[in-house]
Design an enzyme around this catalytic site. Structure first.
Site, PDB file in Angstrom:
ATOM      1  CE  LYS A   1      32.981 -14.615 -34.355  1.00 28.09           C
ATOM      2  NZ  LYS A   1      34.090 -15.529 -34.042  1.00 28.09           N
ATOM      3  N   GLY A   2      28.832 -10.246 -32.122  1.00 25.53           N
ATOM      4  CA  GLY A   2      28.533  -9.586 -30.855  1.00 25.53           C
ATOM      5  C   GLY A   2      27.061  -9.486 -30.491  1.00 25.53           C
TER       6      GLY A   2
ATOM      7  CD  GLU B   1      26.696  -3.559 -34.085  1.00 29.07           C
ATOM      8  OE1 GLU B   1      26.673  -4.746 -33.739  1.00 29.07           O
ATOM      9  OE2 GLU B   1      27.528  -3.108 -34.901  1.00 29.07           O
ATOM     10  CG  ASP B   2      28.131  -5.674 -30.566  1.00 27.55           C
ATOM     11  OD1 ASP B   2      28.055  -4.690 -31.335  1.00 27.55           O
ATOM     12  OD2 ASP B   2      29.130  -6.424 -30.553  1.00 27.55           O
TER      13      ASP B   2
ATOM     14  CG  ASP C   1      33.657   2.398 -30.061  1.00 29.57           C
ATOM     15  OD1 ASP C   1      33.607   3.254 -29.182  1.00 29.57           O
ATOM     16  OD2 ASP C   1      34.729   1.859 -30.417  1.00 29.57           O
TER      17      ASP C   1
ATOM     18  CE  LYS D   1      32.679   1.349 -25.792  1.00 28.61           C
ATOM     19  NZ  LYS D   1      34.064   1.013 -26.189  1.00 28.61           N
TER      20      LYS D   1
ATOM     21  CG  PHE E   1      37.545  -2.633 -24.693  1.00 30.37           C
ATOM     22  CD1 PHE E   1      37.434  -2.331 -26.045  1.00 30.37           C
ATOM     23  CD2 PHE E   1      37.529  -3.961 -24.303  1.00 30.37           C
ATOM     24  CE1 PHE E   1      37.305  -3.335 -26.991  1.00 30.37           C
ATOM     25  CE2 PHE E   1      37.403  -4.972 -25.248  1.00 30.37           C
ATOM     26  CZ  PHE E   1      37.298  -4.659 -26.589  1.00 30.37           C
ATOM     27  CB  VAL E   2      32.153  -2.946 -21.984  1.00 32.57           C
ATOM     28  CG1 VAL E   2      32.162  -1.744 -21.059  1.00 32.57           C
ATOM     29  CG2 VAL E   2      31.479  -2.608 -23.314  1.00 32.57           C
TER      30      VAL E   2
ATOM     31  CG  ASP F   1      35.285 -10.259 -29.148  1.00 34.50           C
ATOM     32  OD1 ASP F   1      34.626  -9.299 -29.594  1.00 34.50           O
ATOM     33  OD2 ASP F   1      36.327 -10.660 -29.690  1.00 34.50           O
TER      34      ASP F   1
ATOM     35  NE  ARG G   1      32.624 -13.348 -29.862  1.00 37.83           N
ATOM     36  CZ  ARG G   1      32.717 -12.181 -30.506  1.00 37.83           C
ATOM     37  NH1 ARG G   1      31.899 -11.193 -30.217  1.00 37.83           N
ATOM     38  NH2 ARG G   1      33.630 -12.003 -31.439  1.00 37.83           N
TER      39      ARG G   1
HETATM   40  P1  IMP Z   1      32.279   1.177 -34.465  1.00 32.96           P
HETATM   41  O1  IMP Z   1      32.321   1.011 -35.941  1.00 32.96           O
HETATM   42  O2  IMP Z   1      33.471   1.912 -33.949  1.00 32.96           O
HETATM   43  O3  IMP Z   1      30.987   1.773 -33.946  1.00 32.96           O
HETATM   44  O4  IMP Z   1      32.494  -0.250 -33.849  1.00 32.96           O
HETATM   45  C1  IMP Z   1      31.473  -1.098 -33.546  1.00 32.96           C
HETATM   46  C2  IMP Z   1      32.023  -2.465 -33.261  1.00 32.96           C
HETATM   47  O5  IMP Z   1      33.255  -2.423 -32.537  1.00 32.96           O
HETATM   48  C3  IMP Z   1      31.070  -3.205 -32.347  1.00 32.96           C
HETATM   49  O6  IMP Z   1      30.098  -3.891 -33.098  1.00 32.96           O
HETATM   50  C4  IMP Z   1      31.986  -4.119 -31.573  1.00 32.96           C
HETATM   51  O7  IMP Z   1      32.171  -5.306 -32.286  1.00 32.96           O
HETATM   52  C5  IMP Z   1      33.287  -3.361 -31.501  1.00 32.96           C
HETATM   53  N1  IMP Z   1      33.411  -2.652 -30.208  1.00 32.96           N
HETATM   54  C6  IMP Z   1      33.293  -1.336 -29.986  1.00 32.96           C
HETATM   55  N2  IMP Z   1      33.449  -1.023 -28.703  1.00 32.96           N
HETATM   56  C7  IMP Z   1      33.675  -2.198 -28.062  1.00 32.96           C
HETATM   57  C8  IMP Z   1      33.905  -2.558 -26.670  1.00 32.96           C
HETATM   58  O8  IMP Z   1      33.922  -1.729 -25.738  1.00 32.96           O
HETATM   59  N3  IMP Z   1      34.085  -3.882 -26.427  1.00 32.96           N
HETATM   60  C9  IMP Z   1      34.051  -4.828 -27.394  1.00 32.96           C
HETATM   61  N4  IMP Z   1      33.831  -4.537 -28.698  1.00 32.96           N
HETATM   62  C10 IMP Z   1      33.648  -3.238 -29.015  1.00 32.96           C
HETATM   63 MG    MG Z   2      29.872  -6.007 -33.430  1.00 35.70          MG
END
Ligand code: IMP
Ligand code: MG
Length: 172
Positions: free
Chosen positions: A40-41, A96-97, A100, A128, A149-150, A156, A162
Site C-alpha cells: 500500500k506504500g 514503489e515507495d 531498501d 536507501k 526507518f522512515v 507505515d 501512512r
Molecule cells: P526491500 O525488499 O527490503 O527493498 O523492502 C521494500 C519494502 O519494505 C518497501 O516497499 C516498504 O514497504 C518496506 N520498507 C523498507 N524500508 C522502510 C522504511 O524505512 N519505512 C517503512 N517501510 C519500509
Molecule cells: Mg512497499
C-alpha cells in the site's frame, strides 16, 4: 514514546515529483504509460505522480507481502493481490515507495518480465543505497536517504503514519 523527525517536507516532495513527471514523460515520448503501484506504500506517490504525467496513463496495483510489521525485511516475497490487467506489450512503470534491500523490487521485476511487457522501468520515491543487499535497477529515484526507518507519505510502521504528508524518521 516514539517521536518523528521530519526528513523531507511536503513541498520538497511535490517539487521533486514535478521534476520526475517531466523527466519520465520526456523519456517516454508519446507512448502510453502503464503505472503499477505496489500496495500500500506507493498509493500517495502514485496518485501525485500520475496526476502530473501528461499524455496517456493507465494504472493498476499489485500487493506483495515482504515486511510484516517489523522493521527488518524477511526477504520472502509473496503476491497477495495480483494485477487486474495484462501487461503484455505495455510500457510498464513500476511505482514503489522505497527501495531498501532491493529484494521486493527484484522479485517483482522478474515476475513482470515473464509477462512480456514492451518495456519495464521503476520509479521509487525513496531509496536507501546503504541498505541494498542485492543489485537492483531503479531508473528513477525521488530522494536518496540514509539507512534509517522512515514513515509518512504512504510509508507505515505497523500500519500507522501512512497519511502524514511528509517523510519523517521514526525514533523509538
Ligand atoms: P526491500 O525488499 O527490503 O527493498 O523492502 C521494500 C519494502 O519494505 C518497501 O516497499 C516498504 O514497504 C518496506 N520498507 C523498507 N524500508 C522502510 C522504511 O524505512 N519505512 C517503512 N517501510 C519500509
Ligand atoms: Mg512497499
Amino acid at each position: 514514546m516514539p517521536s518523528l523527525e521530519t526528513l523531507i517536507t511536503e513541498n520538497e516532495i511535490i517539487d521533486r515529483i514535478d521534476d520526475l513527471a517531466r523527466q519520465i514523460r520526456q523519456d517516454y515520448g508519446d507512448e502510453p504509460i502503464h503505472a503499477i503501484g505496489i500496495l500500500k506504500g506507493s498509493t500517495y506517490f502514485l496518485a501525485d505522480l500520475t496526476r502530473r504525467l501528461q499524455g496517456e496513463v493507465s494504472i493498476d496495483f499489485v500487493q506483495v507481502s515482504s515486511y510484516g510489521s517489523e522493521k527488518m525485511s524477511s526477504g520472502i516475497v509473496q503476491i497477495v493481490k495480483d494485477l487486474d490487467h495484462s501487461i503484455e506489450g505495455k510500457n510498464v512503470l513500476i511505482v514503489e515507495d522505497i527501495v531498501d534491500t532491493g529484494q521486493t523490487l527484484n522479485h517483482i521485476r522478474e515476475l513482470f518480465q515473464l509477462r512480456k511487457p514492451k518495456s519495464l522501468r521503476v520509479v521509487a520515491m525513496l531509496s536507501k543505497p546503504e541498505a541494498r543487499r542485492v543489485d537492483t535497477q531503479v531508473e528513477y529515484v525521488g530522494f536518496e536517504i540514509p539507512n534509517r526507518f522512515v514513515v509518512g507519505y504512504g510509508l507505515d510502521h505497523a500500519e500507522r503514519y501512512r497519511n502524514l504528508p511528509y517523510v519523517a524518521i521514526l525514533h523509538d
